[in-house]
Design an enzyme around this catalytic site. Structure first.
Site, PDB file in Angstrom:
ATOM      1  N   SER A 251     -15.640  18.415  19.422  1.00 51.28           N
ATOM      2  CA  SER A 251     -14.762  17.738  20.377  1.00 51.28           C
ATOM      3  C   SER A 251     -13.708  16.968  19.606  1.00 51.28           C
ATOM      4  O   SER A 251     -13.941  16.540  18.464  1.00 51.28           O
ATOM      5  CB  SER A 251     -15.569  16.765  21.239  1.00 51.28           C
TER       6      SER A 251
ATOM      7  N   TYR B 273     -21.867  10.161  21.434  1.00 52.21           N
ATOM      8  CA  TYR B 273     -21.274  11.498  21.556  1.00 52.21           C
ATOM      9  C   TYR B 273     -20.381  11.801  20.347  1.00 52.21           C
ATOM     10  O   TYR B 273     -20.436  12.887  19.770  1.00 52.21           O
ATOM     11  CB  TYR B 273     -20.463  11.562  22.848  1.00 52.21           C
TER      12      TYR B 273
ATOM     13  N   LYS C 272     -20.839  14.819  17.704  1.00 51.55           N
ATOM     14  CA  LYS C 272     -19.805  15.846  17.522  1.00 51.55           C
ATOM     15  C   LYS C 272     -19.214  15.815  16.106  1.00 51.55           C
ATOM     16  O   LYS C 272     -18.830  16.860  15.563  1.00 51.55           O
ATOM     17  CB  LYS C 272     -18.716  15.673  18.580  1.00 51.55           C
TER      18      LYS C 272
END
Lengths: 76, 247
Positions: free
Chosen positions: B142, B155, B159
């Site tokens: 991401s 997150y 990632k």
């Protein structure tokens, strides 16, 4: 289905007579990390299983391999 | 360069919705046989049943966060297809939380699905691909893993970890003919981003040079390219699909 000794002998390219329980990973030049992965593939194909990373790391001797196969209900 | 993936076998985790679904359809459209991963067996079956390329799709429901389930899934795939040429790690979870409210459970879930699950799938894929003489792994990371975003510490960590995994694995398995790349989408319209309030969405769009958020179909063509022979000399790369977004 081949015997465990046959799988070892073919994968490591050694004499089947030398495949004894005490034979250990990296104790002979034929059982190096490359041959170890060849052995993993051969065991999976022969016994129709899939080994996980913990199994592969724990395969430190013929006896250990035999014990790991027992987890999969394989008597070898 | 159009990818012809006839005769290739692919697995797409998180293949029932959003970006994963678009990738499944693109790979199958290029001729690949695609195993569709997803946590819900019902969702996997429904996705396949509603597809125009259903004859090339096979259900493979499993949770990437469960190592035993991953192992069983790869064994099932090996038995059914006998090979694996393409792995797309698209399964992911995204939950906003400021650092003070990032619970242990949220950390564990986020890392287990987004990072550890990707790593576990790569472990098995490498072994199957090595048998066949090579393959292509595409990991979905991401833009947040590259440049960060407030409220996405867990997150972002996961990632960013996927990026580290990708570049190290690419170096490790290149000699076996296996390529490993990562795709880093920006703001893509999926269920995962559907909850963004309108004012925040408008602010996000202002940061995107191309003036709009992306669609899953904007991401799939890059994955299709990376999966195919046209990308045969591309490995260890992280490629953004973000409309030139500045976070």
């Amino acid at each position: 289905m081949k015997s465990l000794a046959e799988v070892f002998a073919e994968s490591l390219m050694i004499d089947a007579a030398s495949v004894v329980d005490s034979l250990a990973y990296q104790s002979i030049k034929e059982w190096d990390s490359v041959a170890h992965m060849v052995l993993v593939t051969a065991l999976e194909d022969n016994f129709d299983i899939m080994l996980d990373a913990d199994d592969i790391v724990a395969m430190s001797s013929v006896a250990k391999v035999r014990a790991i196969l027992a987890k999969y209900d394989i008597t070898a | 360069m159009a990818s012809d993936l006839s005769g290739r076998v692919a697995l797409v985790t998180g293949g029932t919705r959003g970006i994963g679904r678009a990738i499944v359809l693109a790979l199958a459209g290029a001729g690949a046989t695609v195993f569709v991963g997803g946590r819900s067996a019902e969702a996997v079956e429904a996705m396949i049943a509603g597809s125009a390329v259903a004859d090339r799709l096979h259900p493979l429901p499993f949770d990437v966060a469960d190592p035993a389930a991953v192992k069983a899934a790869f064994m099932a795939l090996q038995k059914q297809a006998g090979r694996l040429d393409i792995l797309v790690n698209s399964a992911g979870v995204l939950k906003d939380a400021v650092i003070e409210m990032t619970s242990t459970g949220l950390m564990a879930e986020t890392l287990a699905t987004n990072l550890t699950g990707t790593l576990t799938c790569c472990q098995y894929a490498v072994r199957l691909m090595g048998r066949a003489g090579g393959g292509s792994i595409i990991n979905l990371t991401s833009i947040i893993g590259r440049v960060g975003y407030p409220g996405h510490t867990a997150y972002g960590a996961a990632k960013a970890g996927v990026i580290g995994l990708t570049i190290s694995l690419a170096r490790e398995v290149g000699g076996r003919g296996i390529r490993v790349n990562a795709v880093a989408p920006g703001t893509i319209e999926t269920d995962m981003t559907a909850g963004i309030p309108d004012d925040k969405r408008a602010a996000l769009v202002e940061r995107i040079a191309l003036g709009r958020t992306g669609q899953p179909e904007d991401v799939a063509p890059l994955v299709l390219f990376l999966a195919g022979d046209g990308a045969r000399y591309i490995s260890g790369q992280v490629i953004g699909v973000d409309g030139a977004m500045a976070m």
